[in-house]
Design a protein around this motif. Sequence first.
Motif, PDB file in Angstrom:
ATOM      1  N   PRO A  38      17.539 -21.549  20.336  1.00 40.90           N
ATOM      2  CA  PRO A  38      17.035 -20.628  19.314  1.00 40.90           C
ATOM      3  C   PRO A  38      18.157 -20.094  18.427  1.00 40.90           C
ATOM      4  N   ASN A  39      17.788 -19.785  17.204  1.00 42.93           N
ATOM      5  CA  ASN A  39      18.711 -19.133  16.276  1.00 42.93           C
ATOM      6  C   ASN A  39      18.537 -17.628  16.428  1.00 42.93           C
ATOM      7  N   GLY A  40      18.858 -17.119  17.629  1.00 42.60           N
ATOM      8  CA  GLY A  40      18.648 -15.717  17.938  1.00 42.60           C
ATOM      9  C   GLY A  40      17.226 -15.465  18.400  1.00 42.60           C
ATOM     10  N   THR A  41      16.919 -14.201  18.657  1.00 48.33           N
ATOM     11  CA  THR A  41      15.587 -13.829  19.143  1.00 48.33           C
ATOM     12  C   THR A  41      14.768 -13.060  18.112  1.00 48.33           C
ATOM     13  N   ALA A  42      15.304 -12.893  16.903  1.00 50.28           N
ATOM     14  CA  ALA A  42      14.595 -12.093  15.897  1.00 50.28           C
ATOM     15  C   ALA A  42      13.237 -12.701  15.560  1.00 50.28           C
ATOM     16  N   GLU A  43      13.164 -14.042  15.516  1.00 50.27           N
ATOM     17  CA  GLU A  43      11.917 -14.704  15.183  1.00 50.27           C
ATOM     18  C   GLU A  43      11.187 -15.252  16.413  1.00 50.27           C
ATOM     19  N   MET A  44      11.651 -14.877  17.588  1.00 52.98           N
ATOM     20  CA  MET A  44      11.052 -15.414  18.805  1.00 52.98           C
ATOM     21  C   MET A  44       9.865 -14.560  19.223  1.00 52.98           C
ATOM     22  N   SER A  45       8.804 -15.237  19.613  1.00 50.81           N
ATOM     23  CA  SER A  45       7.637 -14.546  20.155  1.00 50.81           C
ATOM     24  C   SER A  45       7.119 -15.320  21.346  1.00 50.81           C
ATOM     25  N   VAL A  46       6.505 -14.592  22.276  1.00 56.86           N
ATOM     26  CA  VAL A  46       5.976 -15.193  23.493  1.00 56.86           C
ATOM     27  C   VAL A  46       4.506 -14.813  23.607  1.00 56.86           C
ATOM     28  N   ARG A  47       3.671 -15.816  23.768  1.00 50.12           N
ATOM     29  CA  ARG A  47       2.236 -15.583  23.909  1.00 50.12           C
ATOM     30  C   ARG A  47       1.747 -16.183  25.211  1.00 50.12           C
ATOM     31  N   VAL A  48       0.854 -15.486  25.875  1.00 48.91           N
ATOM     32  CA  VAL A  48       0.172 -15.971  27.056  1.00 48.91           C
ATOM     33  C   VAL A  48      -1.319 -15.938  26.774  1.00 48.91           C
ATOM     34  N   GLN A  49      -1.936 -17.102  26.875  1.00 49.52           N
ATOM     35  CA  GLN A  49      -3.368 -17.228  26.541  1.00 49.52           C
ATOM     36  C   GLN A  49      -3.667 -16.702  25.140  1.00 49.52           C
ATOM     37  N   GLY A  50      -2.718 -16.935  24.199  1.00 49.58           N
ATOM     38  CA  GLY A  50      -2.908 -16.554  22.813  1.00 49.58           C
ATOM     39  C   GLY A  50      -2.564 -15.119  22.478  1.00 49.58           C
ATOM     40  N   THR A  51      -2.291 -14.293  23.482  1.00 52.58           N
ATOM     41  CA  THR A  51      -1.971 -12.885  23.238  1.00 52.58           C
ATOM     42  C   THR A  51      -0.458 -12.696  23.259  1.00 52.58           C
ATOM     43  N   ARG A  52       0.051 -12.087  22.194  1.00 55.18           N
ATOM     44  CA  ARG A  52       1.496 -11.875  22.109  1.00 55.18           C
ATOM     45  C   ARG A  52       1.919 -10.769  23.069  1.00 55.18           C
TER      46      ARG A  52
END
Length: 1006
Positions: free
Chosen positions: A946-960
């Motif tokens: 990754p180019n840092g975590t600023a644009e990183m998101s984690v979703r489980v079953q579609g929910t962030r």
Amino acid sequence: MRTGLGSGRIIGLSLLLLAAHLAACHEPGNTRSVLAKAAVDADALDFGEVPVGEWREKIVRLRNVGYVPFHALDALGLKGDPSYEIAFEGEGRVMPGSEKLVRVRFHPLAEGPIDETVHVTTDANSGREHTVRVSGQGVPSPIRIHPALLDFETLEVDSERTLRLTITNPGDLPLTVTVKGAAADSFLTDTITVPPLSTQQVETRYLPKDLGDMRAMVEVKPCATCTPTTAELAGRSVASAFVFDPEPVPFDLIPVHERTKSFTRARNITWRPVTIMGLSTNDRAFTPLNPLRALEVQPGEQVDVPLEFAARSSGPNLGMLTVGYESDKPRQSQVILDARGGRPTLAVAPLSLDFGELPVGGKVGRTIRLSNGGSNGNLYFRSVRGTGAAQHFSVDVPMRGTQPYPWMAGTAWPTLGAEDIPIAPGADGLDLTVYFEPKDEGPWQATLVLVSDDLFNPERTIVLTGRARATGPCVYELKPQPMLDFGNVEPGRGAVLGFYFRNPGRAECAVKDIHLSNDGGGAFFMPGGRLAGGVVEYDTAFSAMIAFRPKAPGEFQGELRMTVNNPAYPTVTLPIRGVSLASCLVAAPAYVDFGPIRYDCPAMPRRTLLSNQCATPITLGGVHMGTGTSNQFQQLTPLALPRTLAPGEGVEVEFSYARNVHGQHYTPYFVSADQDPAPLLVPLLAETNHEGLQLDRFIQGTDSQLDVLFVVSNTTTMDTYQARLKAALPGWVERARQQGVDLRLGVTSTGLGARSVCGGPAQGGEAGRLVPVNGSRARAISSTSATAAATVQANIDEVGLCHNLVQGLETMRQGLSSPLATSPDDPRTPLPNDGNLGFLRATARLAVVVVSDEDDHSGFDPESYVQFLQALKGTGMSHRTQLYALVPTDSRCTTAGGPGPRFSTVAQRTGGAVDSICTGDYGPFLDKLLQRAGQPQADFSLSATPNGTAEMSVRVQGTRLPDDQWTYDSARNAVIFDSAAVPTTGQTIEVRYRSACVTTPWTPAP
């Protein structure tokens, strides 16, 4: 009266004089001259360096420098440090001009600087108190230990030896004696203290309980913080007193009913003499020719042991010679008797190739590895032939690395001869690429027969299967047109350009045999080699490089040729042209390479310098972009032409790259100069990759759910180890139930090819199929079954003890891949329902457990099996599959093969574990699998950086998820869930991020 008066006058005069004198004594200056004055001769003492436990003494002199006496009252140390003793001669009168001695003794009790202050008091009028600063440095005591190395040499495990150390204590402090180090538990001393000022003999014992080289040290010191004086302790523990050379004992291969002789030498490697009490073998086919009873063998001495082998059956034979002897107690040494001869054996992997489905006219290749499973001498590969529908298949020339071995002149497929190509034992091997190139639609099957000088198995067969479908005629676009032009390339240099093939039509293009039909006498070549071909779907494309590097100046013509599935125009050609003549015009660098660039990353402009390297002026007449594979490049520097360049003069030209079309791009830039027969070529090269918006998807596996594939060697020496595995299973399965781990268990052998002596439905060549292959018992066993352990034990018995070749890595790959893993029936065999469908669960972890008393002979590099296992569960799920190996790792017992790297390498690279097959109880090793499977997965490795975590998101079953429920670990390149947020079974995890803009330098082939 005079007399009396006179006397009175004298007395009066005396009194008057006395009075006058007394009066004089009370004058200030005269009063000082009669006061008591004390002084010391030093205000500081430095003892320097003194070994701990030794004494040094210095004196302070207390002097009376006045005219009247005084009393010395006391002398003491203000800090009270026990390393100093202060001796004072006691209270006493010190007369004028006299002195009294204060003795200061330094006796360091520790290492390092030690300071004190001596305080001296008197009743003198002047100098009542004096302080003297005292310093000293405690240094290590010169303790002597002899010898510096106490070598116990070699002795058997569970025996002991006692040697002596001499320790000399030069100080007056007692010394403590301790044993430290990695193997301290194996050494013991009878002394824990050495009295002051003494020399003592210390008995040291070596009592090894484990095998191997062991090191420790005796530490001796006079205080807890003191630097120890050490002596090294060394010893080596072995299972028995004898080693044998040769080992195993080799015998010639002989016919049944014949006899042959051999011998070995037994050498006593221990420190003491031992007595051989007799010899015995476990197989009456082997007979000792000298009983060697009551023979004493000194340390280092060796004795010859002659033996005879009488062949009672055909084929290889292994036995065991036991040497009974007396040392500290009755003991035994054993050595394998090998009537196999280590003869070369042809090993082939895989034993079947399924090419899948292709359009008619397509071509795809698969590689098989031929290796030597023997240990003594070369195997010679002789020929190959095809039977069945061989017209739809073909083979390439054998390759050893990059070295080709042409087929014998005059032979042609389906029968090809070779000039006895040698294959050495071990890592050597030949790669043979087999092609499926269907000429008609339908399913096709052929058999490939490989022939060698293997005495027992001269032929190995491989089943070839593939399916062909009809498709429409291919419509294609090929660039550049009308030819690939290299212009002029300076002699001695090379250049790279490329071609681009695209399918703009609706029908798929089956492209094959992409090669240079004319290489211009070796001037042109494909850096990646000829391409077998493939399928180009609608609106997709591929590119490849072509290089120009002539061996001599001149003009050259060449041709690229390929075949497509268009009956009207099946052959596609692309002319190639190049010139290599000296020119005054030079480009530096000779090519402009933008390298791989991300779609959304800026491409910095790049330059080259065009210069005149001759002694006379030249004139640039024109520049232009030639026809390449795309129009992604642009010249940024305008050039006013014609332009004359003086000798040594140059002009810089700058280029940009648009980077808006994915793939590789090759464009020639041509520069014309007067008198040059062809324009100078400057290749423009670049590659556009994905824009970096990354989406990694994962599916959470079922926690406490584990599939276990036991890959058990079925060679003739495995009876003991198979029994140990079976003995460990009931307790292990019960522990899994108690821990709530749901197991699914399957067993296959290390036999890849059938062997007639094995018998049974697979003849020992399960080739990855779960046993029993005929389904007479359950093959994928659930731990919920009351008879799970007993069924697995029976399936291990089914593996048998009959084979002569271990190819466990390949049988593992076959068993876990298509068509076995995805079908209820193996289409390559006549047996019904012998596929492995239903064994692998998508959400379960997978552990492959190899049990073998020798290393693998599958031939392919272990890394290929590592990559297979890491990819088995899908992207980002490599850590859910491990290989565990119970294999030879040391010399604690005699095995069919010594420690080898192949099984161990795959286990270590996949995060599994390795232990010795000689371990008596396999239960603790199997428990490691349960520990790994007992918890839900919390860490998920990413496919890119990754180019840092600023644009990183984690979703489980579609929910962030909120950012505080997960973290990114850069060291592991993984997203790790907080313990309260770990996804549950079956949930889908999505990690979105922007991958880093990284430009990797790339240098084209010459």
